[in-house]
Design a protein around this motif. Sequence first.
Motif, PDB file in Angstrom:
ATOM      1  N   SER B 150      -2.888  12.563  -3.362  1.00 21.66           N
ATOM      2  CA  SER B 150      -1.875  13.445  -3.332  1.00 21.66           C
ATOM      3  C   SER B 150      -1.791  14.641  -2.808  1.00 21.66           C
ATOM      4  CB  SER B 150      -0.957  13.627  -4.582  1.00 21.66           C
ATOM      5  OG  SER B 150      -0.734  12.353  -5.317  1.00 21.66           O
ATOM      6  N   ASP B 151      -3.217  15.350  -3.269  1.00 23.50           N
ATOM      7  CA  ASP B 151      -3.652  16.533  -2.675  1.00 23.50           C
ATOM      8  C   ASP B 151      -3.854  16.682  -1.222  1.00 23.50           C
ATOM      9  OD1 ASP B 151      -4.303  19.268  -3.643  1.00 23.50           O
ATOM     10  OD2 ASP B 151      -6.220  18.808  -3.140  1.00 23.50           O
ATOM     11  N   ARG B 152      -4.803  15.723  -0.920  1.00 23.82           N
ATOM     12  CA  ARG B 152      -4.948  15.304   0.359  1.00 23.82           C
ATOM     13  C   ARG B 152      -3.565  15.450   1.250  1.00 23.82           C
ATOM     14  NH1 ARG B 152      -8.145  10.483   0.068  1.00 23.82           N
ATOM     15  NH2 ARG B 152      -9.711  11.706  -0.894  1.00 23.82           N
ATOM     16  N   ASN B 153      -2.753  14.518   0.789  1.00 27.62           N
ATOM     17  CA  ASN B 153      -1.334  14.442   1.463  1.00 27.62           C
ATOM     18  C   ASN B 153      -0.748  15.757   1.529  1.00 27.62           C
ATOM     19  OD1 ASN B 153       1.159  13.600   2.091  1.00 27.62           O
ATOM     20  ND2 ASN B 153       1.641  12.747  -0.152  1.00 27.62           N
ATOM     21  N   ALA B 154      -0.737  16.545   0.380  1.00 27.61           N
ATOM     22  CA  ALA B 154      -0.224  17.671   0.478  1.00 27.61           C
ATOM     23  C   ALA B 154      -0.794  18.584   1.565  1.00 27.61           C
ATOM     24  CB  ALA B 154      -0.554  18.651  -0.942  1.00 27.61           C
TER      25      ALA B 154
ATOM     26  N   ILE D 121      -6.981  -5.501   0.595  1.00 21.90           N
ATOM     27  CA  ILE D 121      -6.285  -5.319   1.984  1.00 21.90           C
ATOM     28  C   ILE D 121      -5.004  -4.434   1.816  1.00 21.90           C
ATOM     29  CG2 ILE D 121      -5.266  -6.797   3.685  1.00 21.90           C
ATOM     30  CD1 ILE D 121      -6.467  -9.117   2.585  1.00 21.90           C
ATOM     31  N   ASP D 122      -4.898  -3.642   2.707  1.00 24.98           N
ATOM     32  CA  ASP D 122      -3.822  -2.425   2.642  1.00 24.98           C
ATOM     33  C   ASP D 122      -2.545  -2.962   3.060  1.00 24.98           C
ATOM     34  OD1 ASP D 122      -3.506  -2.388   5.471  1.00 24.98           O
ATOM     35  OD2 ASP D 122      -4.676  -0.502   5.576  1.00 24.98           O
ATOM     36  N   GLN D 123      -1.409  -2.137   3.193  1.00 25.74           N
ATOM     37  CA  GLN D 123      -0.126  -2.727   3.278  1.00 25.74           C
ATOM     38  C   GLN D 123       0.199  -3.053   4.942  1.00 25.74           C
ATOM     39  OE1 GLN D 123      -1.113   0.275   1.942  1.00 25.74           O
ATOM     40  NE2 GLN D 123       0.107   0.633   0.115  1.00 25.74           N
ATOM     41  N   LYS D 124      -0.747  -2.587   5.618  1.00 31.63           N
ATOM     42  CA  LYS D 124      -0.623  -3.294   6.841  1.00 31.63           C
ATOM     43  C   LYS D 124      -1.549  -4.427   7.406  1.00 31.63           C
ATOM     44  CE  LYS D 124       0.807   1.476   8.830  1.00 31.63           C
ATOM     45  NZ  LYS D 124       0.446   2.771   8.980  1.00 31.63           N
ATOM     46  N   GLY D 125      -2.042  -4.604   6.295  1.00 34.77           N
ATOM     47  CA  GLY D 125      -3.147  -5.887   6.610  1.00 34.77           C
ATOM     48  C   GLY D 125      -4.251  -5.594   6.880  1.00 34.77           C
ATOM     49  N   GLU D 126      -4.711  -4.617   6.995  1.00 31.03           N
ATOM     50  CA  GLU D 126      -6.071  -4.214   7.056  1.00 31.03           C
ATOM     51  C   GLU D 126      -7.076  -4.347   5.988  1.00 31.03           C
ATOM     52  OE1 GLU D 126      -7.552  -2.729  10.245  1.00 31.03           O
ATOM     53  OE2 GLU D 126      -5.626  -2.959  11.279  1.00 31.03           O
ATOM     54  N   LEU D 127      -8.441  -5.165   6.413  1.00 29.08           N
ATOM     55  CA  LEU D 127      -9.085  -5.151   5.134  1.00 29.08           C
ATOM     56  C   LEU D 127      -9.806  -3.771   4.864  1.00 29.08           C
ATOM     57  CD1 LEU D 127     -10.664  -7.311   3.479  1.00 29.08           C
ATOM     58  CD2 LEU D 127     -12.144  -7.517   5.198  1.00 29.08           C
ATOM     59  N   GLU D 137     -14.562  -1.115 -12.775  1.00 27.23           N
ATOM     60  CA  GLU D 137     -13.043  -1.004 -12.957  1.00 27.23           C
ATOM     61  C   GLU D 137     -12.609   0.150 -12.444  1.00 27.23           C
ATOM     62  OE1 GLU D 137     -11.477  -2.576 -16.704  1.00 27.23           O
ATOM     63  OE2 GLU D 137     -12.612  -4.197 -16.624  1.00 27.23           O
ATOM     64  N   LEU D 138     -13.183   1.088 -12.737  1.00 26.91           N
ATOM     65  CA  LEU D 138     -12.867   2.686 -12.311  1.00 26.91           C
ATOM     66  C   LEU D 138     -12.641   2.651 -10.772  1.00 26.91           C
ATOM     67  CD1 LEU D 138     -15.016   5.532 -14.071  1.00 26.91           C
ATOM     68  CD2 LEU D 138     -12.506   5.019 -14.188  1.00 26.91           C
ATOM     69  N   GLN D 139     -13.778   2.028 -10.299  1.00 26.65           N
ATOM     70  CA  GLN D 139     -13.787   2.179  -8.578  1.00 26.65           C
ATOM     71  C   GLN D 139     -12.575   1.404  -7.979  1.00 26.65           C
ATOM     72  OE1 GLN D 139     -17.524   1.167  -7.091  1.00 26.65           O
ATOM     73  NE2 GLN D 139     -16.526   1.074  -5.042  1.00 26.65           N
ATOM     74  N   ILE D 140     -12.327   0.222  -8.593  1.00 27.70           N
ATOM     75  CA  ILE D 140     -11.175  -0.652  -8.101  1.00 27.70           C
ATOM     76  C   ILE D 140      -9.957  -0.143  -8.506  1.00 27.70           C
ATOM     77  CG2 ILE D 140     -10.199  -3.021  -8.451  1.00 27.70           C
ATOM     78  CD1 ILE D 140     -12.838  -2.977  -6.821  1.00 27.70           C
ATOM     79  N   GLY D 141      -9.901   0.590  -9.389  1.00 28.17           N
ATOM     80  CA  GLY D 141      -8.381   1.154  -9.837  1.00 28.17           C
ATOM     81  C   GLY D 141      -8.305   2.387  -8.726  1.00 28.17           C
ATOM     82  N   ALA D 142      -9.443   3.017  -8.537  1.00 28.13           N
ATOM     83  CA  ALA D 142      -9.290   4.143  -7.746  1.00 28.13           C
ATOM     84  C   ALA D 142      -8.940   3.738  -6.066  1.00 28.13           C
ATOM     85  CB  ALA D 142     -10.464   4.785  -7.639  1.00 28.13           C
ATOM     86  N   GLU D 143      -9.637   2.597  -5.768  1.00 26.56           N
ATOM     87  CA  GLU D 143      -9.207   2.171  -4.555  1.00 26.56           C
ATOM     88  C   GLU D 143      -7.931   1.623  -4.324  1.00 26.56           C
ATOM     89  OE1 GLU D 143     -13.809   0.841  -3.480  1.00 26.56           O
ATOM     90  OE2 GLU D 143     -12.143  -0.676  -3.397  1.00 26.56           O
ATOM     91  N   ILE D 144      -7.348   1.044  -5.146  1.00 30.26           N
ATOM     92  CA  ILE D 144      -6.011   0.563  -5.157  1.00 30.26           C
ATOM     93  C   ILE D 144      -5.116   1.750  -5.174  1.00 30.26           C
ATOM     94  CG2 ILE D 144      -4.260  -1.032  -6.327  1.00 30.26           C
ATOM     95  CD1 ILE D 144      -6.492  -2.811  -7.392  1.00 30.26           C
ATOM     96  N   ALA D 145      -5.281   2.785  -5.910  1.00 29.04           N
ATOM     97  CA  ALA D 145      -4.401   3.691  -5.991  1.00 29.04           C
ATOM     98  C   ALA D 145      -4.478   4.398  -4.756  1.00 29.04           C
ATOM     99  CB  ALA D 145      -4.692   4.539  -7.381  1.00 29.04           C
ATOM    100  N   THR D 146      -5.496   4.668  -4.081  1.00 32.39           N
ATOM    101  CA  THR D 146      -5.617   5.518  -2.799  1.00 32.39           C
ATOM    102  C   THR D 146      -4.638   4.606  -1.848  1.00 32.39           C
ATOM    103  OG1 THR D 146      -7.865   6.210  -3.425  1.00 32.39           O
ATOM    104  CG2 THR D 146      -7.283   6.273  -1.230  1.00 32.39           C
ATOM    105  N   LEU D 147      -4.848   3.559  -1.895  1.00 27.34           N
ATOM    106  CA  LEU D 147      -3.999   2.787  -0.958  1.00 27.34           C
ATOM    107  C   LEU D 147      -2.594   2.971  -0.975  1.00 27.34           C
ATOM    108  CD1 LEU D 147      -6.293  -0.519  -0.050  1.00 27.34           C
ATOM    109  CD2 LEU D 147      -6.075   1.593   1.270  1.00 27.34           C
ATOM    110  N   ILE D 148      -2.148   2.830  -2.272  1.00 31.29           N
ATOM    111  CA  ILE D 148      -0.795   2.826  -2.537  1.00 31.29           C
ATOM    112  C   ILE D 148      -0.265   4.389  -2.464  1.00 31.29           C
ATOM    113  CG2 ILE D 148       0.944   3.125  -4.525  1.00 31.29           C
ATOM    114  CD1 ILE D 148      -0.666   0.983  -5.842  1.00 31.29           C
ATOM    115  N   ALA D 149      -1.105   5.539  -2.571  1.00 27.68           N
ATOM    116  CA  ALA D 149      -0.691   6.743  -2.347  1.00 27.68           C
ATOM    117  C   ALA D 149      -0.829   7.146  -0.684  1.00 27.68           C
ATOM    118  CB  ALA D 149      -1.936   7.730  -3.099  1.00 27.68           C
ATOM    119  N   SER D 150      -1.672   6.794  -0.003  1.00 25.80           N
ATOM    120  CA  SER D 150      -2.033   6.958   1.279  1.00 25.80           C
ATOM    121  C   SER D 150      -0.551   6.597   2.136  1.00 25.80           C
ATOM    122  CB  SER D 150      -3.115   6.172   1.868  1.00 25.80           C
ATOM    123  OG  SER D 150      -4.031   6.539   1.178  1.00 25.80           O
TER     124      SER D 150
END
Lengths: 174, 174, 174, 174
Positions: B150-154, D121-127, D137-150
């Motif tokens: 979000s910060d990067r986004n901001a 895989i992100d929302q546009k189908g990119e691996l 789990e910390l890392q996977i949680g972070a990777e998924i959330a980063t794609l959601i936020a991006s």
Amino acid sequence: MLAPEFITSDWFNADNAAKLADYRGKVVVVEVFQMLCPGCILHGIPLAQKIQRMFPADQVAVLGLHCVFEHHAAMTPVSLNAFLQEFQVTFPVAVDAAGEGCMPQTMEAYQLRGTPSLLIIDQKGELQAHHLGQVSELQIGAEIATLIASDRNALRADAISETASGCEFGRCTV
Amino acid sequence: MLAPEFITSDWFNADNAAKLADYRGKVVVVEVFQMLCPGCILHGIPLAQKIQRMFPADQVAVLGLHCVFEHHAAMTPVSLNAFLQEFQVTFPVAVDAAGEGCMPQTMEAYQLRGTPSLLIIDQKGELQAHHLGQVSELQIGAEIATLIASDRNALRADAISETASGCEFGRCTV
Amino acid sequence: MLAPEFITSDWFNADNAAKLADYRGKVVVVEVFQMLCPGCILHGIPLAQKIQRMFPADQVAVLGLHCVFEHHAAMTPVSLNAFLQEFQVTFPVAVDAAGEGCMPQTMEAYQLRGTPSLLIIDQKGELQAHHLGQVSELQIGAEIATLIASDRNALRADAISETASGCEFGRCTV
Amino acid sequence: MLAPEFITSDWFNADNAAKLADYRGKVVVVEVFQMLCPGCILHGIPLAQKIQRMFPADQVAVLGLHCVFEHHAAMTPVSLNAFLQEFQVTFPVAVDAAGEGCMPQTMEAYQLRGTPSLLIIDQKGELQAHHLGQVSELQIGAEIATLIASDRNALRADAISETASGCEFGRCTV
């Protein structure tokens, strides 16, 4: 070797006049720990608590021996008391008496190398096993049960030899 | 809500003049613990250490906040110092200043209910999440990453609007 | 009760003519499992493998008994063979023979209620313990060791009674 | 790289005409597994189930991809069906179509080296990520959330740049 008597400065969950010898007749499992030792908190204390729950109290006594050999100012009786409450330790815990160097006196008498250590003492007070670090529950269960069974065996053998040695009806069978 | 500044009597692994505000600009993860709290030792501290290892130090700061609300005499700075060494805690740890009752002052300011608690504060100092007890690593990973993104986004949005607002001198500022 | 002989359609890691009775003289630990049962994979099989590693092979035999009572088409010998390789099961595994209903024949003979079940059979072939579900390693270690010690005891008592019975016809040979 | 479409011989928990492309618009987490692979059962499948529970279904889709590259006769659709029931897998699972050699076709297209593998895989189908073996789990949680936020970020940035790009050739359309 006969397990040396504990040299203590304090006891928790027991009378201050408690002695190792008070537990003669039972298998005695001694969890040697320091309250700020990670391996003791993660493995040693939980295992001792499982042993306490698993075996009948009239056959197996679980004791703690608090051997402080580092951070002496941090692991005082006041701190230990809080630790035992927080970790719900209900078995008797002896505080090993400070020695002349870092090493407390009972730890020196047993020539222990660190914590957690697990000592298993038989019903006659002989030290039968001494484990350092994380130990297998299968193995500890087996070691304790072997001592219980051997003792029963000894009793039964005694009984048999009593019978065998029974002089009855004018005959002596021994 | 803006995360209240810590009221401290001591810091470990940091200068004694350290402040929460020093970490502004990063996501700040605060592990609120007591050194003799079993859940803190088993879950809280290990999770904080994993977070410290996982995320880049220039994006995420991990701090400890030692909030003693019971057994005060047992959890002194001397004891805490030994604890941090034994459990290899290398992130900065603030000691919450004693209050008038049992509860220390920062704990009261944040209205925390116990330990372990995990606070997540964003780059602008806003308290974004507050977890009590054992928490999911997936979730914590997601929450931290969401704040980073979000910060990067901001920043990017700022950049864009800067560009957009680059229209000056009678030209279009949009 | 004397442990009923296994009724098998197949054996792995053993000759196809293998029988439970072949292991008489040892404590026999039987891990009753289905290859697609989560509790068997997570707890039962790993425990059986630990027992196999911990106790001397001349005193304790570990056997598997594959009792398929659901998803019969999914747990065929071909699948079981792959499972045993993937999970590195090296102890002998008997395949319980299909019965008339869902329940295979040995499972019915032992009146087992599900998987994982752990059976402990003594050196004379008597079924001594029967556990369903996840079991304590301390307890299993103790049960096995008690049987080993009792047998040793029995041998010794036999020796004593032989000696004792040496007194015949008014003569004492001891 | 655009994640190649799955080449499937079967689907479970989904229509047989299902396609990876159906999940475009969401972050897609793919658990690549074999039903008799110990690491898949112990780590891969449980992690996929946690992800399924943690993230909203309208943002993150969890899929399984059953890639059999050994013991082909043991891991048939009948066996897989039983496995999915026993391990309570409710997310859609694609069965990778057999190839000419051991390796199935999708596994070859993605150049996967083994199981468990986790693809993100992100929302546009990119691996976007590809992990082999046990993952944090910390890392996977972070990777998924980063794609959601991006993605959210992209939407917002699009909105901003649309606005910004309204000003052209000295004219401001906003």
